[in-house]
Write a protein that holds these residues in place. Structure first.
Motif, mmCIF file in Angstrom:
data_model
loop_
_atom_site.group_PDB
_atom_site.id
_atom_site.type_symbol
_atom_site.label_atom_id
_atom_site.label_comp_id
_atom_site.label_asym_id
_atom_site.label_seq_id
_atom_site.Cartn_x
_atom_site.Cartn_y
_atom_site.Cartn_z
ATOM 1 N N VAL A 98 0.822 -1.207 0.000
ATOM 2 C CA VAL A 98 0.000 0.000 0.000
ATOM 3 C C VAL A 98 0.868 1.275 0.000
ATOM 4 C CG1 VAL A 98 -0.274 0.107 2.510
ATOM 5 C CG2 VAL A 98 -2.078 0.993 1.061
ATOM 6 N N ARG A 99 2.116 1.149 0.476
ATOM 7 C CA ARG A 99 3.034 2.298 0.456
ATOM 8 C C ARG A 99 3.360 2.719 -0.987
ATOM 9 N NH1 ARG A 99 2.480 1.886 5.484
ATOM 10 N NH2 ARG A 99 0.736 3.158 4.816
ATOM 11 N N GLN A 100 3.275 1.766 -1.923
ATOM 12 C CA GLN A 100 3.505 2.118 -3.334
ATOM 13 C C GLN A 100 2.459 3.145 -3.766
ATOM 14 O OE1 GLN A 100 3.358 -1.901 -5.022
ATOM 15 N NE2 GLN A 100 5.602 -2.072 -4.949
ATOM 16 N N LYS A 101 1.237 2.897 -3.338
ATOM 17 C CA LYS A 101 0.142 3.825 -3.639
ATOM 18 C C LYS A 101 0.412 5.185 -2.974
ATOM 19 C CE LYS A 101 -4.903 3.911 -3.139
ATOM 20 N NZ LYS A 101 -5.228 4.683 -1.944
ATOM 21 N N ASP A 102 0.888 5.146 -1.735
ATOM 22 C CA ASP A 102 1.158 6.400 -1.009
ATOM 23 C C ASP A 102 2.224 7.236 -1.726
ATOM 24 O OD1 ASP A 102 -0.644 5.473 0.837
ATOM 25 O OD2 ASP A 102 0.859 4.859 2.311
ATOM 26 N N VAL A 103 3.237 6.560 -2.265
ATOM 27 C CA VAL A 103 4.292 7.308 -2.975
ATOM 28 C C VAL A 103 3.700 7.979 -4.215
ATOM 29 C CG1 VAL A 103 6.472 7.131 -4.255
ATOM 30 C CG2 VAL A 103 6.178 5.838 -2.142
ATOM 31 N N ILE A 104 2.846 7.249 -4.933
ATOM 32 C CA ILE A 104 2.223 7.834 -6.136
ATOM 33 C C ILE A 104 1.387 9.065 -5.745
ATOM 34 C CG2 ILE A 104 0.505 7.418 -7.968
ATOM 35 C CD1 ILE A 104 1.596 4.540 -8.100
ATOM 36 N N GLU A 105 0.655 8.943 -4.664
ATOM 37 C CA GLU A 105 -0.158 10.093 -4.222
ATOM 38 C C GLU A 105 0.730 11.267 -3.814
ATOM 39 O OE1 GLU A 105 -4.032 7.530 -2.763
ATOM 40 O OE2 GLU A 105 -2.801 8.512 -1.237
ATOM 41 N N ALA A 106 1.842 10.953 -3.155
ATOM 42 C CA ALA A 106 2.763 12.027 -2.735
ATOM 43 C C ALA A 106 3.381 12.699 -3.969
ATOM 44 C CB ALA A 106 3.851 11.459 -1.834
ATOM 45 N N LEU A 107 3.703 11.912 -4.993
ATOM 46 C CA LEU A 107 4.243 12.498 -6.229
ATOM 47 C C LEU A 107 3.212 13.444 -6.854
ATOM 48 C CD1 LEU A 107 5.969 9.339 -7.802
ATOM 49 C CD2 LEU A 107 7.140 11.434 -7.123
ATOM 50 N N GLU A 108 1.950 13.027 -6.793
ATOM 51 C CA GLU A 108 0.869 13.892 -7.311
ATOM 52 C C GLU A 108 0.802 15.181 -6.502
ATOM 53 O OE1 GLU A 108 -2.521 11.312 -7.125
ATOM 54 O OE2 GLU A 108 -1.932 10.276 -8.974
ATOM 55 N N ASP A 109 0.855 15.036 -5.179
ATOM 56 C CA ASP A 109 0.723 16.209 -4.290
ATOM 57 C C ASP A 109 1.801 17.257 -4.546
ATOM 58 O OD1 ASP A 109 -1.431 15.000 -3.152
ATOM 59 O OD2 ASP A 109 -0.387 14.337 -1.331
ATOM 60 N N VAL A 110 3.027 16.793 -4.869
ATOM 61 C CA VAL A 110 4.117 17.774 -5.050
ATOM 62 C C VAL A 110 4.314 18.135 -6.532
ATOM 63 C CG1 VAL A 110 5.311 17.055 -2.944
ATOM 64 C CG2 VAL A 110 5.954 16.013 -5.124
ATOM 65 N N GLY A 111 3.385 17.686 -7.376
ATOM 66 C CA GLY A 111 3.425 18.079 -8.786
ATOM 67 C C GLY A 111 4.488 17.365 -9.616
ATOM 68 N N LEU A 112 4.950 16.181 -9.141
ATOM 69 C CA LEU A 112 5.995 15.459 -9.894
ATOM 70 C C LEU A 112 5.442 14.278 -10.693
ATOM 71 C CD1 LEU A 112 8.981 15.219 -7.346
ATOM 72 C CD2 LEU A 112 8.972 16.452 -9.513
ATOM 73 N N ARG A 113 4.170 13.931 -10.461
ATOM 74 C CA ARG A 113 3.652 12.683 -11.035
ATOM 75 C C ARG A 113 3.757 12.643 -12.561
ATOM 76 N NH1 ARG A 113 3.562 8.564 -12.698
ATOM 77 N NH2 ARG A 113 1.996 6.908 -12.612
ATOM 78 N N ASP A 114 3.502 13.782 -13.227
ATOM 79 C CA ASP A 114 3.543 13.736 -14.698
ATOM 80 C C ASP A 114 4.962 13.867 -15.243
ATOM 81 O OD1 ASP A 114 3.851 16.312 -13.926
ATOM 82 O OD2 ASP A 114 2.401 17.186 -15.325
ATOM 83 N N LYS A 115 5.952 13.991 -14.351
ATOM 84 C CA LYS A 115 7.343 14.094 -14.814
ATOM 85 C C LYS A 115 8.080 12.759 -14.710
ATOM 86 C CE LYS A 115 7.966 18.992 -13.828
ATOM 87 N NZ LYS A 115 6.657 19.299 -13.230
#
Ligand code: B1M
Length: 216
Positions: A159-176
């Protein structure tokens, strides 16, 4: 010793938790010109899988699991230089931040994935095990990573994998960055559920997946 006999002895050395024998058999396989990845997959992995199964049914206990894990790590560290040598494609395809997620200390598969990615031309930042989400985010930003690669071996830590993805979204890095996940409990269904970009079942597949994700 015939190759099949050698593979059986490798498996047994892991079951016995005998790091010295495992290391010596790993060196023998290099001397015999056996592909190190074949030695891992056909020799050592059946041993660790056996130990895992015995542990599940209560026929082996934690100390045996620890010793088997240590023997496995020792064998792989003997084979790593040979694996790196055999990686033929040398150009740098991209930067990968690799970690076993927080709460999880399994590092054998993750390290193998890192070795293979490095051998095949990725610049790998292996952050180790039990890595907090904030550290993964910091590193991703610091090195301007192309891929975040997350290993989890426990159903309680995936479930931490999901948390990392959400954190990447929160800091605006997910699309990079692309996010790839792996580890025994990870499935394609899980990838879709958490919005990751892909998963692979093993270290060889991880190289193909990383290349595919970056279109190289
Ligand atoms: Co643990 N453990 N363990 N363990 N352990 C498992 C995972 C377990 C399945 C054993 C079992 O019960 N049958 C079980 C998990 C059950 C579950 O959640 N469903 C388990 C448990 C319960 C535990 C503890 C909770 C035990 C306890 O304390 N009561 C505890 C947890 C500690 C923690 O993390 N917080 C624990 C501890 C340990 C040791 C420390 C003793 C040791 C790890 C030593 C180490 O890593 N330095 C250990 C070991 C050795 C195992 C087993 C036996 C083997 C894991 C391994 O190294 N496999 C394992 C059972 C099993 O998997 N057969 C088990 C070999 C390795 C090459 O494969 O890691 O799967 P693997 O990696 C593969 C692929 O999964 C894939 O490629 C790799 C190479 O081909 N892959 C990726 C992995 N990451 C990837 C990332 C990618 C792509 C592919 O992209 C990012």
């Amino acid at each position: 010793m015939q190759t099949e006999e050698l593979f059986q002895a490798m498996s047994q050395s892991i079951i016995d938790g005998d790091a010295d024998v495992a290391a010596s058999l790993a060196r023998q396989s290099i001397d015999l010109g056996i592909d190190p990845l074949q030695a891992i997959n056909q020799g050592f992995v059946p041993g660790i899988n056996h130990v895992g199964n015995q542990f599940s049914c209560g026929d082996m206990f934690l100390p045996e699991l620890v010793m088997a894990g240590e023997a496995m790590k020792t064998a792989i560290s003997e084979l790593e230089p040979e694996m790196s040598k055999r990686g033929t494609e040398r150009q740098v395809y991209g930067k990968v931040v690799l970690a076993t997620v927080q709460g999880d200390i399994h590092d054998i598969g993750k390290t193998l994935v890192g070795t293979m990615l490095a051998a095949y031309g990725f610049q790998v930042y292996d952050m180790g095990v039990d890595v907090p989400i904030t550290k993964i985010i910091e590193k991703t930003r610091e090195v301007n990573a192309n891929i975040v690669a997350l290993s989890a071996l426990l159903t309680t830590t995936m479930v931490r994998q999901k948390d990392v993805i959400e954190a990447l979204e929160d800091v605006g890095l997910r699309d990079k960055v692309k996010v790839m996940v792996g580890g025994a409990p990870v499935t394609q269904e899980w990838v879709q559920q958490i919005g990751a970009d892909g998963y692979s079942e093993d270290a060889v597949g991880a190289v193909g997946l990383a290349k595919k994700l970056l279109g190289v």
